[in-house]
Design a protein around this motif. Structure first.
Motif, PDB file in Angstrom:
ATOM      1  N   ALA A 121      23.753  24.527   7.726  1.00  0.00           N
ATOM      2  CA  ALA A 121      24.163  25.472   8.756  1.00  0.00           C
ATOM      3  C   ALA A 121      24.670  26.768   8.140  1.00  0.00           C
ATOM      4  N   ARG A 122      25.483  26.667   7.101  1.00  0.00           N
ATOM      5  CA  ARG A 122      26.013  27.870   6.453  1.00  0.00           C
ATOM      6  C   ARG A 122      24.899  28.688   5.804  1.00  0.00           C
ATOM      7  N   CYS A 123      23.978  27.991   5.161  1.00  0.00           N
ATOM      8  CA  CYS A 123      22.889  28.691   4.476  1.00  0.00           C
ATOM      9  C   CYS A 123      21.953  29.366   5.475  1.00  0.00           C
ATOM     10  N   ALA A 282      13.028  22.805  11.827  1.00  0.00           N
ATOM     11  CA  ALA A 282      12.366  22.974  10.533  1.00  0.00           C
ATOM     12  C   ALA A 282      12.817  24.242   9.815  1.00  0.00           C
ATOM     13  N   GLU A 283      12.964  25.354  10.566  1.00  0.00           N
ATOM     14  CA  GLU A 283      13.318  26.610   9.910  1.00  0.00           C
ATOM     15  C   GLU A 283      14.741  26.576   9.356  1.00  0.00           C
ATOM     16  N   ALA A 287      16.159  26.397   5.019  1.00  0.00           N
ATOM     17  CA  ALA A 287      16.967  27.524   4.537  1.00  0.00           C
ATOM     18  C   ALA A 287      17.450  27.344   3.100  1.00  0.00           C
ATOM     19  N   PRO A 288      17.999  26.185   2.709  1.00  0.00           N
ATOM     20  CA  PRO A 288      18.425  26.030   1.308  1.00  0.00           C
ATOM     21  C   PRO A 288      17.227  26.035   0.365  1.00  0.00           C
ATOM     22  N   LEU A 293      19.657  20.791  -2.012  1.00  0.00           N
ATOM     23  CA  LEU A 293      19.941  19.548  -1.292  1.00  0.00           C
ATOM     24  C   LEU A 293      19.432  18.373  -2.117  1.00  0.00           C
ATOM     25  N   GLY A 294      19.969  17.201  -1.866  1.00  0.00           N
ATOM     26  CA  GLY A 294      19.488  16.007  -2.556  1.00  0.00           C
ATOM     27  C   GLY A 294      20.620  15.222  -3.172  1.00  0.00           C
TER      28      GLY A 294
END
Length: 428
Positions: A121-123, A282-283, A287-288, A293-294
């Motif tokens: 959300a922030r990204c 999806a969009e 973003a990151p 992520l992971g």
């Protein structure tokens, strides 16, 4: 081996920070039943805290994990990916609420799912602030416990919480907080503390879990969606406890004419194996950048295999319908006690996410002592129950949706007897 012997060893070996509801040490389990190290049998209405919607050791889940175990157990998806990870993401993208393109990531715990949802959300928005609700539970990591709207025991002694997190009162009509008041506080928050254009997301559980099994009023959910749309804020649905047929829908958000932008899930996703996920637009999910992520264990192949089996079981055994049937029977039995048990102040919950709240006799004022007495009485009779709520005055029922009819009937009898006996003892 005795439970007391293991408990003594536990006290010497394990941090007291790991709280335990019982001192019953499990030896084996099957569907809705657990046997301890002494051979005592219990009916499980805790379900590992909403992890076992498909029961202990469902044959289809166990078979899927065994097959995966014979192939490989770990490669780290970020190093050597595997097809069943992709296939599970495809399934969740289709199943999660929202008629738009979605993408998914996997993690290991519910707290990790929440953390990743906030990161996404922030990204995606370029903003940093997040709004949550009083009574909410979102995990024990620093961001998770900051979002959590309950101090004891989750925040005590851990110092300063994360910045840019704000709380709004969760509407509880029976405790004097209306939807209008909650929305008014949100409006005042935007005027006094945080520019809405700096808010990345609002996160909410469709039914508060640890907070007391309070469903979100429809008017609040719609109001939040409207506010998010007005200010470009993302709406995150924390479905960690509510997901996978528990509420009589696959996801609790399906009870509302509101679609979230991101959904967090875990617990019953993999039938007892550690797996969590974030599914969303999806969009936003894109973003990151790569590597943002992971996690080493994120989307472990054994847990992924279990999750495929869980989704199959939910469909093949009609667990959504089953949840509604079981919940209706449980609420009916509880309602039959209202006239003679003055401590019952509320019975609520969608599907099989049912709770009973206890107050002082004839009043709404929370009665945690009576609530704990009911839990202990049931435990003496062989039924494991959990309490919850900001005031500790709610018993929540989280039995497997696959529970056998005869075992469910036995449990209902124990619940009724325990409440009746506690009510009689309170009179004396």
């Amino acid at each position: 081996m005795k439970n007391t012997e293991v408990a003594a060893r536990k006290n010497e070996a394990i941090s007291r920070g790991v709280g335990m509801t019982t001192q019953i040490y499990a030896a084996r389990a099957e569907n809705s039943e657990v046997w301890d190290v002494e051979g005592n049998r219990y009916i499980d209405f805790a379900g590992g805290i909403a992890v076992l919607n498909t029961g202990h050791r469902h044959p289809k889940v166990i078979d899927a994990v065994k097959k995966q175990l014979d192939a490989f157990t770990h490669t780290c998806h970020q190093v050597m990916p595997y097809e069943n990870y992709v296939a599970l993401a495809e399934r969740l993208n289709k199943l999660a609420p929202g008629d738009f393109a979605k993408k998914t990531i996997f993690a290991t715990t519910g707290a990790e799912a929440v953390e990743n949802a906030v990161k996404i959300a922030r990204c995606a928005t370029g903003r940093s602030a997040v709004i949550a609700f009083t009574g909410a539970f979102h995990g024990r990591t620093f961001m998770g416990m900051t979002l959590t709207g309950k101090v004891v025991p989750y925040k005590v002694g851990f110092g300063q919480m994360m910045g840019d997190v704000f709380h709004v009162p969760f509407p509880l009509e029976m405790h004097g907080i209306s939807v209008e008041e909650s929305m008014d506080v949100l409006d005042k928050l935007f005027k006094a503390d945080v520019d809405p254009k700096r808010v990345a997301a609002i996160i909410i559980e469709p039914v508060q879990g640890e907070g007391g099994f309070y469903p979100v009023p429809r008017a609040l959910m719609k109001g939040l969606r409207d506010v998010c749309d007005e200010h470009g804020i993302l709406l995150i649905a924390d479905e960690v406890q509510t997901g996978f047929a528990r509420t009589g829908k696959l996801f609790a958000m399906e009870h509302y004419d509101v679609v979230p932008d991101l959904v967090t899930m875990a617990k019953s996703l993999a039938g007892g194996f550690p797996l969590s996920a974030v599914t969303g637009r999806a969009e936003l999910m894109d973003a990151p950048g790569p590597g943002g992520l992971g996690g080493t264990y994120a989307g472990n192949p054994l847990a992924i295999a279990a999750a495929h089996a869980v989704l199959d079981v939910i469909e093949e055994e009609n667990l959504i319908d089953r949840a509604n049937q079981l919940g209706a029977r449980l609420k009916q039995r509880l309602e039959s006690l209202r006239a003679e048990v003055s401590q019952i102040s509320d019975i609520r919950g969608p599907g099989f996410m049912v709770a009973v709240e206890f107050g002082q006799p004839g009043a709404v004022k929370p009665n945690a002592d009576f609530t704990n007495a009911v839990r202990l009485k049931a435990l003496e009779k062989g039924l494991i129950l959990l309490t919850c709520g900001v005031y500790g005055n709610v018993v929540r029922f989280l039995a497997p949706i696959t529970i056998q009819d005869q075992v469910f009937n036995e449990a209902l009898d124990i619940i009724e007897a325990s409440i009746r006996e506690c009510a009689e003892e309170a009179k004396s």
